[in-house]
Scaffold this motif. Structure first.
Motif, short mmCIF file in Angstrom:
data_model
loop_
_atom_site.label_atom_id
_atom_site.label_comp_id
_atom_site.label_asym_id
_atom_site.label_seq_id
_atom_site.Cartn_x
_atom_site.Cartn_y
_atom_site.Cartn_z
N SER A 405 5.68 -25.72 -10.32
CA SER A 405 7.01 -25.25 -9.93
C SER A 405 7.83 -24.83 -11.15
O SER A 405 8.65 -23.90 -11.06
N LEU A 406 7.66 -25.49 -12.29
CA LEU A 406 8.38 -25.07 -13.49
C LEU A 406 7.92 -23.70 -13.96
O LEU A 406 8.74 -22.87 -14.39
N CYS A 407 6.64 -23.42 -13.84
CA CYS A 407 6.15 -22.08 -14.15
C CYS A 407 6.74 -21.06 -13.17
O CYS A 407 7.14 -19.96 -13.57
N GLY A 408 6.78 -21.45 -11.89
CA GLY A 408 7.40 -20.57 -10.90
C GLY A 408 8.88 -20.38 -11.16
O GLY A 408 9.43 -19.29 -10.97
N GLY A 409 9.56 -21.45 -11.62
CA GLY A 409 10.97 -21.34 -11.94
C GLY A 409 11.22 -20.42 -13.12
O GLY A 409 12.20 -19.66 -13.13
N ALA A 410 10.35 -20.47 -14.12
CA ALA A 410 10.50 -19.56 -15.27
C ALA A 410 10.33 -18.11 -14.84
O ALA A 410 11.11 -17.23 -15.23
N ALA A 411 9.31 -17.85 -14.01
CA ALA A 411 9.14 -16.49 -13.49
C ALA A 411 10.29 -16.11 -12.56
O ALA A 411 10.75 -14.97 -12.55
N GLY A 412 10.77 -17.10 -11.79
CA GLY A 412 11.89 -16.85 -10.89
C GLY A 412 13.17 -16.51 -11.64
O GLY A 412 13.99 -15.73 -11.14
#
Length: 878
Positions: A405-412
Motif C-alpha cells: 500500500s505504501l508503494c501504491g500511495g507513492a504512485a497515487g
C-alpha cells in the motif's frame, strides 16, 4: 540521544563484544598453559568455564537491540523481495491502489483547500459575515444593509471589536489619455483593520476618508505593478477615476483578496462619493447594497452576536417601519462557512464517493491477496511447522500488505498531483479558493495515513485466514483442490459482492446526476442564447448628462445594427444569468399595501428592440419603442410570474420605488407582458421581473446585446471599432456570448457529474475485474474437478453454464444489496438533482441491468476457458 548512537553503531558494538570474548578466552588459555596444560586442553577448559560463546553473544546483542524493530525490518526486506519476485502481481496491486489512493488524495486536497484551510487572516475563526433577514420572502433570505443601517449596527453593537462594509463594483481608471475599466470595491475606512491586514506601502484608510470630497483609494499589488511601475512614491499621488480625483493612500500586499469567492479587485476606494450630493447613498435607509463583516470580541459566541444584532435590527424595524419593517432579524455566521456554503454539499458527496471507490480498491486487492495466499499455503505451513508462531506469520503478511500500500500511495501521490492540477482547470469558477489547491504537507500526511489504513484494511482478512490455517492439512493438500471446500472461497465471494454493491451505489448516483444534468441542459431559459454577443461600455456618469448618455447609446445601436452580419442590436440590464441585480419596491394601483410591506422584486432596464434581439416572447401588449423615450409617458413591462398570473395586467398602474429615492415619474402604466426568463440560472425558478425604459431610468451602463448571423465572437473587433468611432476614450469590458453565460450556469453540475461518473465508471471496471479474478481463480483451483466432470460426460455447455451461473449469482446478490443501500443514501443527492427524484426507478433499473450485463461478460471469459479444457490432459497433469 544515547539510544540513537547505540542504534547507529550497533555493528561496532557487536564486533567489540566478540573481540572481548576472544581476548578473555585467549588470556584464560595462556594462563592454563602456564600452569602446565597443553594448548588443546587449555582452550577446551577455558571455553567450558566461560560457557556457550554463541549464546552469550546472542544475549549480549539482545541487550542492545529492539526485537520488534528488528523483526519488522526483516519482514519489510522479505516483503520487498517477495514483491520483486512476483512483479506481475505487485504491479497490478500497486496500480490499483494508486488509482484509489491518488483519487482520494486529490479530492481531499480540494476539500482541504476549500473547506478546512483557515482564512488567510489573523484569528480567522472570529471573522464573521452578517446580514439582515428579509421576512417578506419565504425561507431564510439574507438582505444587504443600507448605509444608515450599517452605521447603526456599527455604533450600537456590543459583541464586535470592529464592523466593516464593502460593495463590489467597477471604475474607469484614466491614465495618460487612456481609459481602463477595472474591478473595484467601495469599503469602509476600517475594512482592512477588521481583516487584520496592513498596507505594504503608504497608510491605511482613515475615518475622514469617508466624508464627502475626501476621496482616497488603496491600490492592489498587481495594479501598482502594471499601471504605476511599482513606484515607491505612489502614496500621496492623485489619480483620475470616473472623471474624479482620488488620493492614493497606499498599496496592499501581494495576494491580498477579499472576499475570497470573487476575483480580486484592482483597487479599494473610500465611500466619499456615496456620501456626496443631495440624495447621498449614505443617507438612504432602504437602499440596501452593503455587504458587512465583523470581528468578534474575545469570548463572544456566534449566537450571542446574532442576538445582539437582532435586537438592533428589531429596534430599527420599529423606528423605521417604511424601510425596515420586514428586516427585524440579523444573520451571523463565520466567514469561512459563508463563502463555502454552496460548495460544501457537493465536495462532501464527491469525497464520500471517492472513499467508496477506495473501499472497492481495498476489496479488489484483498481478493488478489487471497488468491496469492492460497498458493503460499504450503510456504506458511512449513514455516509454522518449524516453529514460526501465528503472530509472526500474521505480522509478516500485514507488513507485506502495508509495503504494497505504501508503494501504491507513492504512485497515487504522483497521480494526485496531476488530478489536482486538472481539477483546478476544470473546476467551476464559483467555487471559492479552488485556485489555491495544491499538494501540501497536510495532503502528504493524508496520503501516508490512507496508505497505512488501506494496507491494513485489505491485508488483515487474508492475513488472519492464512495465519489460522492448519499446517498439517496445508502440507497434505499442497496446492491441489478438487472441490476446494465449500467455505474456502466464502471470504473471496463476500469481497466480490461488496465491490458490486458499492459499485451499484456509485453508478446509481452517477446516473441520477447525468439525468439531472441532461434536464438542466434541456431547460428553456426563456430566450434564445445562440448567436448573441454581449459587452458593456464604461461610460463615466460624471462625463455626460442624462440625455447625452441616452443619445450615445441610441447612436451606437443605430450604427451596430448596420454592420454586416448583425441581425439586430439593443441594450438592457441586467443580463439573464449574470450576477448583476437590483430590486424595486412597488405598489399595484387598486391593491394598496402599507408602507414597509410592499413587495420587492427584480428590476431591469431595456432599450427598444431588447426583447426582440434576445428573442424573449411577448405575451401581450407591446414592447418598448421610441415613444418610451426621455419625455415619453412613464411605462413598465412585466413578466408572467406571480403577481399577474391570473389576470391581464395591461393598463394597470404600478408605483415603483428604489431605496428612499422615488423615480421622477413613480406611477407607471403596464404596456406589455413578456414570457418568464431564467434570470438567476437554469435551475432557479423564474421570478417576477419589472422592466423600465432605459431612457427613463439611467442608473447604470447597460449590456449591449448584438444578434449575429454567424459566430458572434468574430464580430467583436467590428463592434469595438464602432464604439470607439463614437468615443475613443470609453473602455469595452465584460465581453462574452450568451452561450457562455448558459455554460457557466451549468458549470458546477457539469463538473460534479463528470467526477462522479469517473468514479462510478472506475468502480464498475474494478467490480468486473474482481468478479473475473474470482472466477479465474476458481477455475484454476477446480481444474481437477472440471476435468473429472467432463471425463464423466459433462458437456462443454454444462461447464460454461456452471461458471457463468456462479458469477451471475454473486452479481445478483451484490446488485440487490446495492439497490437497497442506494434507496437509503441517494437522498443525500437531493440538493444536487434537478427535475429527478433520488429514487428514480429508471435509473435504478438501468444501473442494475448494466451491472448484470457487465457481470455476464466478466464471467464468460473464465467460463469459456474452462469449457475448452481437454479432460484427458487435465487429469494426466493433475
Amino acid at each position: 540521544m544515547g539510544w540513537l548512537r547505540q542504534l547507529i553503531n550497533r555493528r561496532n558494538i557487536f564486533s567489540d563484544l566478540s573481540k572481548e570474548i576472544e581476548q578473555y578466552l585467549a588470556e584464560k588459555t595462556e594462563a592454563l598453559i602456564a600452569q602446565g596444560a597443553s594448548r588443546k586442553d587449555a582452550e577446551s577448559a577455558a571455553k567450558r568455564e566461560f560457557g556457550n560463546v554463541t549464546r552469550i553473544e546472542e544475549r549480549g546483542r539482545e541487550a542492545w537491540m529492539w526485537p520488534l524493530t528488528e523483526s519488522l525490518w526483516a519482514d519489510t526486506r522479505f516483503a520487498v523481495r517477495q514483491l520483486c519476485k512476483n512483479s506481475g502481481f505487485a504491479l497490478t496491486a500497486i496500480l490499483t491502489l494508486a488509482l484509489g489512493i491518488g483519487a482520494s488524495t486529490a479530492i481531499f486536497s480540494l476539500v482541504n483547500t476549500v473547506l478546512l484551510r483557515p482564512l488567510p487572516f489573523p484569528q480567522p475563526d472570529r471573522l464573521m459575515w452578517m446580514s439582515q433577514q428579509d421576512h417578506s420572502l419565504p425561507g431564510v433570505m439574507p438582505e444587504s444593509l443600507s448605509y444608515p443601517d450599517y452605521f447603526d449596527w456599527r455604533a450600537q453593537n456590543h459583541t464586535f471589536t470592529g464592523m466593516a462594509s464593502y460593495v463590489d463594483g467597477g471604475v474607469i481608471l484614466q491614465q495618460e489619455g487612456e481609459s481602463q475599466r477595472v474591478d473595484a470595491q467601495t469599503v469602509s475606512a476600517n475594512f482592512f483593520q477588521v481583516l487584520g491586514v496592513a498596507p505594504m506601502l503608504g497608510r491605511d484608510l482613515r475615518w475622514e476618508d469617508e466624508k464627502p470630497g475626501d476621496r482616497a483609494v488603496m491600490l492592489s499589488y498587481s495594479l501598482w505593478q502594471s499601471n504605476f511601475g511599482s513606484a515607491s512614491d505612489i502614496a500621496g499621488r492623485t489619480i483620475r477615476m470616473d472623471d474624479k480625483s482620488y488620493t492614493v493612500a497606499g498599496v496592499m500586499p501581494k495576494g491580498f483578496q477579499f472576499p475570497l469567492e470573487n476575483p480580486a479587485p484592482a483597487l479599494w476606494k473610500s465611500p466619499a462619493d456615496d456620501a456626496d450630493g443631495k440624495n447621498a447613498k449614505t443617507g438612504q435607509r432602504g437602499f440596501d447594497v452593503l455587504q458587512v463583516i465583523g470581528r468578534l470580541k474575545p469570548g463572544v459566541s456566534v449566537e450571542q452576536a446574532k442576538a445582539d444584532l437582532s435586537l438592533i435590527a428589531s429596534n430599527l424595524a420599529r423606528q423605521y417601519p417604511d424601510t425596515n419593517k420586514q428586516l427585524s432579524t440579523a444573520l451571523v455566521e463565520p466567514e469561512l462557512r459563508h463563502i463555502t456554503g454552496d460548495a460544501r454539499p457537493a465536495l462532501r458527496v464527491l469525497f464520500g464517493a471517492v472513499m467508496l471507490m477506495l473501499l472497492i480498491v481495498c476489496a479488489n486487492v484483498a481478493g488478489l491477496l487471497l488468491a496469492r495466499g492460497s498458493r503460499r499455503r504450503a510456504e506458511f505451513a512449513l514455516r509454522a511447522a518449524i516453529g514460526a508462531s501465528r503472530a509472526a506469520i500474521l505480522r509478516q503478511l500485514l507488513v507485506e500488505s502495508v509495503t504494497l500500500s505504501l508503494c501504491g500511495g507513492a504512485a497515487g501521490m504522483a497521480l494526485a498531483y496531476g488530478l489536482v492540477h486538472a481539477a483546478v482547470r476544470l473546476m467551476p469558477i464559483d467555487i471559492p479558493r479552488m485556485e489555491g489547491a495544491s499538494i501540501d504537507a497536510g495532503v502528504l500526511l493524508f496520503d501516508l495515513g490512507m496508505s497505512l489504513i488501506t494496507g491494513l484494511l485489505f491485508g488483515v482478512l487474508p492475513a488472519l485466514r492464512m495465519a489460522r490455517s492448519a499446517p498439517a492439512q496445508a502440507l497434505r493438500d499442497g496446492s491441489r483442490s478438487v472441490a476446494g471446500g465449500r467455505g474456502q472461497n466464502r471470504l473471496h465471494k463476500g469481497l466480490v459482492i461488496a465491490q458490486t454493491a458499492i459499485g451499484v451505489v456509485l453508478l446509481i448516483g452517477s446516473g441520477l446526476l447525468i439525468r439531472s444534468f441532461i434536464r438542466i441542459l434541456n431547460v428553456d431559459p426563456g430566450f434564445e442564447p445562440r448567436h448573441v454577443l454581449t459587452s458593456r461600455v464604461g461610460m463615466s456618469f460624471e462625463k455626460l448628462k442624462h440625455d447625452q448618455r441616452f443619445m450615445f447609446y441610441q447612436q451606437l445601436l443605430t450604427r451596430l445594427s448596420t454592420l454586416p452580419g448583425v441581425q439586430s442590436a439593443s441594450a438592457g440590464w441586467p443580463l439573464p444569468m449574470s450576477s448583476s441585480v437590483a430590486h424595486i419596491s412597488f405598489n399595484i394601483q387598486g391593491q394598496p399595501i402599507a408602507r414597509g410591506d410592499e413587495p420587492s422584486e427584480s428590476m431591469g432596464l431595456a432599450m427598444p428592440g431588447y426583447f426582440e434581439t434576445m428573442h424573449i416572447p411577448l405575451v401581450s401588449g407591446r414592447t418598448f419603442g421610441e415613444q418610451d423615450g426621455l419625455k415619453g409617458p412613464p411605462t413598465i413591462i412585466v413578466n408572467q410570474a406571480k403577481y399577474f398570473a391570473q389576470e391581464n395586467p395591461i393598463g394597470h398602474h404600478i408605483q415603483v420605488r428604489l431605496g428612499d429615492e422615488v423615480f421622477e415619474q413613480s406611477i407607471r402604466e403596464i404596456v406589455g407582458v413578456i414570457g418568464d426568463i431564467k434570470g438567476k440560472g437554469l435551475t432557479a425558478d423564474a421570478e417576477p421581473q419589472y422592466y423600465l425604459p432605459f431612457a427613463q431610468a439611467i442608473v447604470t451602463n447597460p449590456y449591449l446585446v448584438v444578434r449575429t448571423s454567424a459566430d458572434p465572437a468574430t464580430m467583436q473587433r467590428a463592434i469595438n471599432a464602432t464604439i470607439h468611432d463614437l468615443d475613443k476614450s470609453v473602455p469595452v469590458y465584460q465581453v462574452s456570448t450568451m452561450q457562455d453565460y448558459i455554460s457557466k450556469s451549468a458549470a458546477q453540475p457539469r463538473f460534479q457529474t463528470f467526477l462522479l461518473t469517473c468514479f462510478a465508471g472506475t468502480a464498475l471496471i474494478l467490480a468486473a475485474v474482481g468478479l473475473y479474478g474470482l472466477l479465474s481463480y476458481m477455475v484454476v483451483q477446480r481444474t481437477l474437478e472440471i476435468g473429472l466432470r467432463m471425463a464423466l460426460g459433462a458437456q462443454r455447455s454444462d461447464v460454461l453454464g456452471m461458471i457463468v451461473r456462479r458469477g451471475l449469482t454473486l452479481a445478483v446478490i451484490g446488485v440487490g444489496a446495492g439497490l437497497a443501500i442506494s434507496a437509503m443514501v441517494t437522498r443525500l443527492l437531493s440538493g444536487m438533482l434537478f427535475g429527478i427524484k433520488p429514487t428514480d426507478p429508471l435509473t435504478f433499473a438501468a444501473t442494475a441491468g448494466l451491472f448484470l450485463l457487465v457481470s455476464v461478460a466478466a464471467s464468460s471469459v473464465p467460463a469459456y476457458r474452462a469449457a475448452r479444457m481437454d479432460p484427458m490432459n487435465t487429469l494426466r497433469e493433475q
